[in-house]
Design a protein around this motif. Structure first.
Motif, PDB file in Angstrom:
ATOM      1  N   UNK A  26      36.395  -0.444   3.534  1.00  0.00           N
ATOM      2  CA  UNK A  26      36.161  -0.700   4.935  1.00  0.00           C
ATOM      3  C   UNK A  26      34.553  -0.126   5.122  1.00  0.00           C
ATOM      4  N   UNK A  27      33.631  -0.321   5.807  1.00  0.00           N
ATOM      5  CA  UNK A  27      33.473   0.675   5.973  1.00  0.00           C
ATOM      6  C   UNK A  27      33.108   1.551   7.801  1.00  0.00           C
ATOM      7  N   UNK A  28      31.699   1.144   8.479  1.00  0.00           N
ATOM      8  CA  UNK A  28      31.801   1.689   9.823  1.00  0.00           C
ATOM      9  C   UNK A  28      30.289   1.416  10.305  1.00  0.00           C
ATOM     10  N   UNK A  29      30.232   1.884  11.619  1.00  0.00           N
ATOM     11  CA  UNK A  29      29.363   0.896  11.936  1.00  0.00           C
ATOM     12  C   UNK A  29      28.266   2.937  12.071  1.00  0.00           C
ATOM     13  N   UNK A  43      28.053  -1.856   9.375  1.00  0.00           N
ATOM     14  CA  UNK A  43      28.870  -2.186   8.572  1.00  0.00           C
ATOM     15  C   UNK A  43      28.153  -1.943   7.718  1.00  0.00           C
ATOM     16  N   UNK A  44      27.844  -3.584   7.326  1.00  0.00           N
ATOM     17  CA  UNK A  44      27.500  -4.134   6.061  1.00  0.00           C
ATOM     18  C   UNK A  44      26.909  -3.373   5.057  1.00  0.00           C
ATOM     19  N   UNK A  45      25.997  -2.234   5.792  1.00  0.00           N
ATOM     20  CA  UNK A  45      24.831  -1.467   4.193  1.00  0.00           C
ATOM     21  C   UNK A  45      25.008   0.545   3.905  1.00  0.00           C
ATOM     22  N   UNK A  46      26.172   0.101   5.894  1.00  0.00           N
ATOM     23  CA  UNK A  46      26.379   2.044   5.977  1.00  0.00           C
ATOM     24  C   UNK A  46      26.089   2.845   4.506  1.00  0.00           C
ATOM     25  N   UNK A  47      26.986   2.246   3.351  1.00  0.00           N
ATOM     26  CA  UNK A  47      27.166   3.239   1.868  1.00  0.00           C
ATOM     27  C   UNK A  47      26.407   2.507   1.371  1.00  0.00           C
ATOM     28  N   UNK A  48      25.441   1.306   1.485  1.00  0.00           N
ATOM     29  CA  UNK A  48      24.411   1.472   0.523  1.00  0.00           C
ATOM     30  C   UNK A  48      22.899   2.928   0.942  1.00  0.00           C
ATOM     31  N   UNK A  49      23.013   2.522   2.327  1.00  0.00           N
ATOM     32  CA  UNK A  49      21.384   3.437   2.812  1.00  0.00           C
ATOM     33  C   UNK A  49      22.031   4.557   3.757  1.00  0.00           C
ATOM     34  N   UNK A  50      23.212   5.227   4.473  1.00  0.00           N
ATOM     35  CA  UNK A  50      23.220   6.078   4.880  1.00  0.00           C
ATOM     36  C   UNK A  50      23.238   5.382   5.972  1.00  0.00           C
ATOM     37  N   UNK A  51      22.319   6.409   7.171  1.00  0.00           N
ATOM     38  CA  UNK A  51      22.066   6.522   8.282  1.00  0.00           C
ATOM     39  C   UNK A  51      21.128   7.585   8.948  1.00  0.00           C
ATOM     40  N   UNK A  52      20.498   7.974   9.978  1.00  0.00           N
ATOM     41  CA  UNK A  52      20.133   9.329  10.468  1.00  0.00           C
ATOM     42  C   UNK A  52      20.650   9.786  11.668  1.00  0.00           C
TER      43      UNK A  52
END
Length: 675
Positions: A287-290, A171-180
């Motif tokens: 907050x973020x998410x995994x 979750x630390x980076x999900x809003x910075x990097x996104x995901x596949x």
């Protein structure tokens, strides 16, 4: 002669038999001729064509997906990895009864209704012959064993190994990097179908989506010989896939984690930028998410829990959170009104605690009950005096204010590679008419001058404006990407290391200094703005002096964070109203629901004389910017300076030992470690 004897005419019978035999013989001869001619046609005339068809049935061109490029932070810490995963797949051409096979598999391993629904949907999608369709991902060793011992009862069922994305920092980076995530039919229509013929995943958000062409790579092909059941017997030819490019971000995971810890448990956003190049050092939204839950498909239960949460973990506050900027825009407003020549930098007003456009008219209140007395521009900045800004905005007008705020990037997207970023709202006369809100009134200018009313800005825009101020008007487009790792001429197995420990860095002999390619000038999604050119360049220092006084002045609104440091911070506090307060009422946070309390904001850069970092902080419903947001910004700056000193000491040690450090060296930082 009797009637019976007439049937004993052997001569006539012989003739009939002969004629019939002759006809049958001729028919046989004719058919043999047709057969021979057909054989001649197929074997001789169409030999080349039929041989090619035979090879097509026997030889298949099987696509081989490329290895997705890795993502590193500025120090070589691995942020996005590829890890092996096993999935159970079905080959439709070999499965006689899909439903019966699925029922047998359900008896061996757990399969959810969602997985069955997704499988049937993928089964109907366009695909190549003898291309397997995945049913379930991330099998355990026990599940693999159960399927393996039952292979003889499950024709067409296979267990395949694949590399899937893994985010060690969650979750630390999900809003910075996104995901596949799993590629869907609509996405397949937008990409090159051939290049994605063996690819199951595609970037869905953020960096993973924007740099998909770099990270994906190029598909390879294996020419394989198959039997009648489609099983691969041997590989005849191979064209290996070209792996995706490894990319390096400006992001520093140590600073990211330090910033995240400062706002843990709160709805907040932090953006830190390097003013010298626009590189985003930290981008926090809590907050973020995994993101790992989304890679192979998130369950409906987990997704609904995220979507229905009051804390909005799916919402990227740093890029999409549009908030009234409050007093954080006052330095830009002050810059505009004095540089336009309409207001003198020595202009003073008397602040009794309110401002009126007409005698006895509506009172526009100052934040300080009783007012500030006689106020000049510097005091208006470090004490955040609203009345001074009410007065100058009424004198200068909206056109000047809106123009100068636009030069600092408000009202538009200016980042290079953050496609989810929103433009906010920069009100103007034209905007108000265009949106059907009527004509512009002087009271609208007063609200705009203190960052209230219709104006909305994102934390990214506030950090960007702070960076431009730090650079004395020089624009550096905000960006996540630092460069692309140049692929050395080594075997693919050496280049693509998929066995790194979570959070470990990289150390490759071929990745020496200069192996990270600069991508300055890369075409992005945001506007590239010109430098802010002032008619009187000396005004930069006047405004910055006022921002320094906010932190280091005896009466500065953020003076508490200016203690105990040997450098100066230039900053500006801000408090944005969430609900309106009637003229005869006073704001009382204790009487309001927590979500109706003011937002706390702060922008800053440091050191003030030679800026190395610009920071914007917003804490939703946090109250005052000086009490809540400013200490967070100070914590981010402190962490940055401490990390900088530690890195300098490490470089000095390497120099003393005579071992030059690689551009991307090993950084043994586990996800749970503190910076």
């Amino acid at each position: 002669m009797s009637a019976f004897d007439s049937f004993k005419d052997h001569s006539k019978e012989g003739k009939v038999f002969f004629s019939r035999a002759l006809i049958a013989f001729l028919v046989v001869i004719l058919l043999m001729g047709v057969l021979i001619s057909r054989l001649y046609y197929l074997q001789v005339i169409q030999h080349d064509q039929q041989a090619a068809k035979s090879d097509d049935n026997r030889v298949q061109l099987k696509p081989v997906g490329p290895t997705r490029g890795l993502i590193y932070d500025r120090n070589g810490v691995l942020l996005a990895d590829n890890r092996p995963s096993y999935s159970v797949t079905l080959l439709k051409e070999e499965v006689k009864d899909i439903d019966a096979t699925l029922a047998e598999l359900e008896a061996l391993i757990p399969i959810t209704e969602r997985e069955l629904k997704s499988f049937r949907k993928r089964l109907k999608q366009r695909r190549r012959p003898y291309e397997t369709v995945p049913l379930r991902f991330r099998l355990t060793d026990e599940e693999i064993a159960r399927i393996a011992v039952n292979y003889q009862r499950l024709p067409g069922v296979q267990v395949e190994a694949d590399l899937i994305r893994y985010y060690p920092y969650g979750a630390s980076l999900v809003h910075a990097m996104g995901y596949v995530g799993r590629i869907n039919e609509n996405e397949l229509k937008r990409v090159d179908g051939t290049n994605y013929s063996a690819t199951h995943y595609i970037g869905k958000l953020g960096i993973e989506k924007f740099y998909e062409p770099l990270l994906h790579g190029s598909v390879g092909h294996h020419k394989v010989e198959t039997n009648a059941r489609g099983r691969v017997m041997r590989v005849l030819e191979r064209t290996d896939p070209i792996p995706g490019r490894d990319i390096v971000l400006h992001l520093d995971i140590r600073l990211q984690q330090a910033a995240e810890k400062l706002v843990a448990g709160r709805r907040a956003a932090i953006v830190a930028i390097d003013p010298s190049n626009g590189g985003i050092l930290a981008l926090v939204s809590t907050p973020g998410y995994d993101p790992n839950m989304f890679v192979t498909g998130i369950s409906s239960k987990d997704y609904n829990a995220l979507r229905e949460s009051r804390e909005l973990p799916l919402f990227n506050r740093a890029l999409r959170g549009q908030y009234p900027p409050g007093s954080t825009i006052k330095p830009m407003v002050a810059m505009g009104v004095i540089d336009s020549g309409l207001i003198s930098p020595n202009h003073t007003v008397h602040d009794p605690g309110f401002y009126t456009l007409n005698k006895g008219g509506r009172r526009y209140r100052d934040w300080k009950r009783g007012g500030h007395g006689k106020v000049d521009m510097e005091m208006a900045l470090y004490q955040s005096c609203d009345v001074w800004f009410y007065d100058v905005s009424n004198r200068a007008g909206v056109d000047v204010i809106s123009d100068y705020l636009g030069r600092f990037g408000f009202g538009q997207v200016t980042s290079l590679d953050l496609p989810e970023a929103l433009p906010g709202i920069l009100p103007s006369r034209a905007w108000k008419k265009r949106t059907g809100r009527g004509s512009w009134y002087p009271g609208d200018s007063l609200n705009l001058s203190i960052g209230q009313g219709w104006m909305l800005a994102t934390p990214l825009q506030l950090a960007t404006a702070s960076s431009v101020m730090a650079n004395r008007g020089i624009w550096k487009q905000p960006r996540m990407l630092k460069g692309v790792v140049q692929q050395p001429a080594v075997a693919e197995g050496e280049l693509q290391n998929t066995n790194l420990e979570a959070g470990a860095g990289i150390e490759r002999n071929s990745l020496l200094e200069g192996s990270v390619i600069d991508i300055t000038g890369l075409e992005g999604t945001g506007a590239v703005l010109p430098d802010v050119q002032l008619k009187t360049p000396e005004y930069w220092q006047k405004i910055i002096d006022g921002m320094i006084a906010v932190v280091h002045g005896k009466r500065g609104t953020a003076r508490k964070i200016g203690k105990g440091i040997d450098f100066q911070i230039a900053g500006k506090t801000g408090t944005a109203q969430v609900v309106g307060i009637k003229q005869d009422e006073e704001y009382d946070a204790d009487k309001l629901d927590e979500r109706h309390r003011d937002h706390a904001l702060f922008i800053s850069f440091a050191p003030a004389d030679k800026p190395e970092i610009a920071v914007a902080v917003i804490v939703e419903n946090g109250g005052g910017g000086s009490s809540t947001a400013a200490p967070v910004a100070r914590g981010v700056i402190d962490a940055f300076m401490a990390l900088k000193q530690a890195d300098q000491e490490k470089e000095l040690q390497h120099a003393q030992l005579g071992s030059p450090q690689a551009a991307l060296s090993i950084v043994q930082l586990a996800p749970g470690d503190q910076p």
